[in-house]
Motif scaffolding. Structure first.
Motif: not given
Length: 785
Positions: A241-252
């Protein structure tokens, strides 16, 4: 005001270049301008409305100026200074404050950086991670002054905040390929798009960089100081929804290079007996006189005999959740990161078998958790508050091995001191450093009347630190107690543990007033504290050769900053001009200092300098002239001094065979040029090819620095001369593709990146010369997005 051999104006006329930073407007193809939005106060704002000194470099400007790391970023941001003898020994400072001056002997895991380094809101605890290449960056914000009331980790000198590009819900891709001098190859690519409609999106990006070394080792028949860097980043964005976000990041990211060679620069006189000075030692070396292959470091040749190599990588995962509840946003940032390090150095910097091996394999793991609540709509009252937890563990294995000429080079001649004394003499052991930090912080901006704003922020931090240092010595031949003491004067066996815990309060207050449309003035006061530290590189010893345990823990460092400035935007946004002045007092300044009793083998340990003061003026200006030309200039004047430093190590020219102590009160701080300037511009001409719109462009950028001191003692023999560096490019771009010819160090300027005093205090000064000119061609393309 002198800027070396070339002034800023000459550089502009020669290259017509500019980096777009700090409230810069990015020129699009039709000549319009878009404001770069920042989140310096954890909400989206026009930087001209932020009453604080900051610089912002957008992703497009990073791309067009070929800026791929923090070292090159310092060419665009005058207040940022960067030095690195190798990635582990990386130091970056803002206004001269932050990490200590870099030398290979000065890495200390117990020293926290004064400049916070953040990527997508996640704090990176070790400065070494700033040596890696940038990957898929949207913008970089460089904030000056204490930053504890908004950021999770307390940062007393400033912060570098890198924001990477988010996944998009429309398919898009971009790619870049460059080829240039010394077989320079750099490839970058990114792809983004939906995974599940408009709910789940992904982004995958990566980069590969290769370039042959620019230093030739005549003894080993190979090129050194090459580049072999790799990076990859994967992301998922869940937005139901416009009111919730979850951002998952993996890096190397990986940095595996044959580096970092330092070359003969000069020889400084010392107060040691003539037989223990470099000239006599080299002339009478067993096996025949020694001379470097060149006495000119800009010939870029060496005969160093010990193997070199850097193998370091870092990576991690993070989860950032944002939940809007009306005018309030709740944020959670959870992250785990690691950093691995191993490198081999030639610590005698010669072709003689003095020290054959030196490296410290290390591993760092960290976990952080941040919770924030903040307002998300403009209003008379805007706020942010948060809780922060941070834990890290660093383990290391110090390894040093000496060779058959170590006794001759490092110890006075004696009938009992044979080559066997130090041949094979070495250290091995372990270090273990752990820290935990707890913080609570908040900041409120109140606008009681139109055009007037008052901001106040507070923070409380409590930290616990524990360190174990356990290093043993063995090898060599020392049949008597006197000879064993000789060995210990070179490498010490030490074992100790230490604990430190302290809490501190910090805060700031800021008043801003819009004098008229487009002109804002502000004044601010901030006080920050960096917690105490633990020496993790060994301790100085007393007359009985026992470790001085009182030096194991160092006191906290306190920073008090006053600042005032103006931000203006005039002539229908065609001109911006910002200027600020600051005054900073630092008490108990934490720095690596040389153990003045160790006149044989140069050592350092963490200690406090009673008082340091830095004051200065900074400005940036940008002008859009018509629809085709954008010009920009930035500058910084800094006056940084040790106000009180009565018990300091001595410069190499005042070092003898006995214990020496000097008074550096009033001495300029190292690593801080008095003047830094950056200027340039871009000129573009519309040119359609068939039915496709496009433009020809000419751009470049120039940075100039005055002389600076290369080490903390203020030695006249470690002064790095000022220089001017010019980069540029010319090419053609359309909405979907671009081709350009570029040059870094366009005029092939020679300068020293850093200087180091040889271990043993023979008087030898070595350093890393600048990279020669790199010329190449770049092809960029993008689709969708």
């Amino acid at each position: 005001m002198k800027f070396g051999s070339q002034g800023v104006l000459a550089a502009v006329l020669a290259s017509v270049a500019v980096p777009a930073v700090a409230s810069a407007q990015t020129p699009e193809m039709e000549g319009a301008a878009d404001v770069v939005i920042v989140t310096a106060r954890l909400r989206e704002e026009d930087p001209q409305q932020v009453p604080a000194s900051l610089s912002v470099v957008g992703g497009e400007e990073l791309t067009r100026t070929y800026t791929v790391n923090t070292n090159q970023l310092s060419q665009l941001v005058p207040a940022l200074n960067y030095s690195s003898a190798n990635p582990r020994n990386t130091a970056f400072t803002i206004r001269g404050l932050g990490s200590s001056v870099v030398a290979v002997s000065q890495a200390n895991d117990g020293l926290e950086p004064g400049v916070g380094f953040y990527v997508d809101g996640v704090y990176h605890a070790r400065p070494a991670t700033a040596a890696f290449d940038f990957a898929d960056v949207e913008r970089i914000e460089v904030l000056r002054g204490p930053q504890g009331t908004l950021f999770g980790k307390n940062s007393v000198a400033g912060a570098i905040s890198i924001v990477t590009k988010k996944p998009g819900f429309d398919f898009g891709a971009e790619a870049e390929l460059s080829y240039g001098s010394r077989d320079f190859v750099q490839a970058k690519a990114a792809v983004t798009g939906p995974v599940a409609g408009d709910v789940l999106a992904f982004r995958l990006s990566g980069s590969v960089t290769r370039q042959d070394g620019y230093i030739w080792n005549v003894a080993q028949g190979e090129r050194q100081n090459d580049i072999r860097n790799d990076a990859i980043r994967g992301q998922l964005l869940f937005q139901p929804s416009p009111d919730f976000s979850l951002r998952l990041i993996g890096d190397w990211a990986n940095f595996r290079n044959d580096c970092c060679a330092q070359l003969f620069v000069r020889v400084a006189p010392t107060l040691k007996p003539a037989a223990q000075r470099y000239a006599s030692l080299a002339a009478n070396a067993p096996g025949g006189p020694y001379a470097p292959p060149s006495f000119n470091p800009y010939d870029r040749v060496t005969s160093n005999d010990a193997p070199l190599g850097v193998d370091t990588d870092e990576g991690g995962v993070s989860a950032t959740a944002d939940w809007k509840l009306g005018g309030t946003t709740l944020t959670s940032i959870s992250a785990w990161r690691f950093w691995n390090w191993d490198a081999a150095n030639d610590r005698d910097y010669t072709g003689l078998h003095i020290q054959t091996t030196q490296h410290i394999p290390s591993r760092q793991d960290q976990f952080s958790q941040e919770f924030r609540i903040g307002s998300n709509v403009p209003g008379p009252l805007e706020y942010v508050a948060g809780l922060y937890y941070f834990h890290q563990k660093i383990t290391g294995r110090p390894i040093s091995i000496y060779g058959p000429l170590a006794t001759y080079w490092l110890l006075p001649a004696s009938a009992t001191r044979t080559s066997a004394l130090l041949d094979g003499y070495q250290t091995d052991g372990r270090t273990d450093f752990r820290s935990e930090s707890y913080g609570i912080f908040g900041e409120v901006t109140w606008r009681p009347v139109e055009r007037f704003a008052v901001t106040g922020g507070l923070r409380y931090t409590y930290e616990e630190k524990d360190g174990v240092y356990d290093v043993r010595t063995f090898g060599g031949v020392a049949p008597t107690a006197a000879l064993q003491a000789d060995q210990q004067s070179i490498l010490r066996a030490q074992s100790y543990s230490a604990h430190d815990g302290d809490g501190s309060a910090s805060g700031r207050v800021n008043v801003a007033y819009d004098l008229m449309e487009g002109i804002m003035g502000y004044v601010g006061f901030a006080k920050g504290q960096k917690s105490g530290g633990i020496n993790m590189s060994g301790l100085p010893v007393n007359a009985s050769n026992q470790a001085v345990l009182t030096t194991a823990v160092v006191r906290p460092e306190t920073n008090t900053t006053w600042e005032a400035g103006f931000k203006t935007r005039l002539f229908d946004d065609a001109l911006t001009f910002n200027i600020d002045a600051y005054h900073i007092d630092v008490t108990d300044f934490q720095a690596n200092v040389v153990d003045s009793s160790a006149t044989v083998a140069l050592r350092s340990y963490l200690a406090n300098i009673p008082k340091v003061r830095v004051k200065g003026i900074e400005f940036d200006a940008a002008a859009r002239i018509g629809s085709r030309l954008v010009l920009r200039a930035l500058g910084a004047y800094s006056d940084g001094k040790y106000v009180r430093y009565p018990k300091s190590p001595c410069p190499i020219e005042r070092t003898g065979t006995g214990t020496a102590q000097c008074d550096l009160s009033g001495q300029r701080m190292p690593g801080l040029p008095k003047w830094v300037g950056s200027a340039g511009g871009e000129y573009h001409v519309p040119l359609a090819i068939g039915a496709r719109e496009g433009e020809l462009f000419l751009r470049g950028d120039a940075v100039t620095r005055t002389r600076l001191l290369g080490d903390a003692t203020g030695s006249a023999y470690t002064v790095i001369k000022g220089y001017t560096l010019v980069n540029g490019s010319i090419g053609y771009r359309s909405p979907r593709w671009e081709v350009a010819v570029f040059a870094r160090n366009l005029f092939d300027k020679d300068y020293m990146q850093n200087l180091t005093v040889q271990a043993g205090n023979s008087g030898l000064i070595v350093g890393t010369p600048s990279e020669p000119r790199t010329v190449g061609v770049t092809l960029r393309t993008k689709w969708g997005g």
